[in-house]
Design a protein around this motif. Structure first.
Motif, PDB file in Angstrom:
ATOM      1  N   ILE A 161       0.843  -1.202   0.000  1.00 52.75           N
ATOM      2  CA  ILE A 161       0.000   0.000   0.000  1.00 52.75           C
ATOM      3  C   ILE A 161       0.876   1.249   0.000  1.00 52.75           C
ATOM      4  N   ILE A 162       1.896   1.266   0.855  1.00 49.29           N
ATOM      5  CA  ILE A 162       2.819   2.409   0.888  1.00 49.29           C
ATOM      6  C   ILE A 162       3.537   2.542  -0.449  1.00 49.29           C
ATOM      7  N   TYR A 196       2.609   1.654  -3.553  1.00 50.50           N
ATOM      8  CA  TYR A 196       1.784   2.172  -4.644  1.00 50.50           C
ATOM      9  C   TYR A 196       1.257   3.578  -4.367  1.00 50.50           C
ATOM     10  N   THR A 197       1.000   3.884  -3.109  1.00 47.47           N
ATOM     11  CA  THR A 197       0.626   5.254  -2.758  1.00 47.47           C
ATOM     12  C   THR A 197       1.810   6.193  -3.005  1.00 47.47           C
ATOM     13  N   ALA A 243       2.171   6.877  -6.696  1.00 43.76           N
ATOM     14  CA  ALA A 243       1.167   7.856  -7.124  1.00 43.76           C
ATOM     15  C   ALA A 243       1.574   9.269  -6.689  1.00 43.76           C
ATOM     16  N   TYR A 244       2.123   9.393  -5.482  1.00 49.91           N
ATOM     17  CA  TYR A 244       2.567  10.697  -4.985  1.00 49.91           C
ATOM     18  C   TYR A 244       3.715  11.244  -5.830  1.00 49.91           C
ATOM     19  N   ALA A 293       7.950   7.762  -0.030  1.00 48.68           N
ATOM     20  CA  ALA A 293       7.386   7.354  -1.319  1.00 48.68           C
ATOM     21  C   ALA A 293       8.443   6.749  -2.231  1.00 48.68           C
TER      22      ALA A 293
END
Length: 158
Positions: free
Chosen positions: A74-75, A77-78, A81-82, A134
């Motif tokens: 989750i971290i 892919y987030t 995106a960031y 990220a």
């Protein structure tokens, strides 16, 4: 780390260090107003702050990787995106006005004051924590030794 991953990591770090931000602007300003010595110690303070943030980000990610693969993904892919969002914002930004200083005098700050000002500006940038959190998951191999990967990333940063 494979050569392809290392190359992508190297490019990301190059862009990170070359992109303008509060620390870069402060270092350039100190270099102009105080000379090369002031700029150098300001940059050293900023680099120390970035290394501290990098260490905190990497340590936190190490704990997450050890506890949950789902949380790590989750971290990851987030974070991706960031990073894409930051790239789009950079491409869309415009400089509206420029100001010119009439005269530049030599600054009389000590070496410690230059270092501390660079450290404070570097450490107080909340985007750095988000950026490293990220960035790292994109290059971390959860099966490999975290310590070896951390030392390798520090070596490339310095």
């Amino acid at each position: 780390m494979s050569f392809e991953i290392w190359t992508l990591y190297f490019i990301a770090i190059l862009i990170l260090t070359a992109s303008p931000g509060p620390s870069s602007l402060l270092c350039m300003t100190k270099g102009v107003t105080s000379g090369i010595r002031g700029g150098l110690y300001t940059a050293l303070g900023s680099l120390t702050a970035i290394t501290t943030i990098l260490t905190l980000s990497f340590t936190g990610l190490g704990i997450i990787i050890a506890s949950s693969e789902l949380a790590f993904n989750i971290i990851k892919y987030t974070g991706a995106a960031y990073l894409i969002y930051l790239g789009i914002q950079s491409l869309r930004s415009k400089q509206e006005s420029y100001q010119r200083q009439s005269s530049v005098g030599k600054d009389k700050q000590s070496v410690v004051q230059h270092f501390v000002s660079g450290f404070i500006v570097g450490a107080s940038n909340p985007k750095a924590i988000l950026f490293f959190t990220a960035l790292f998951p994109q290059f971390i191999n959860p099966e490999a030794s975290m310590l070896t990967q951390y030392i390798s990333s520090l070596r490339r940063l310095w």
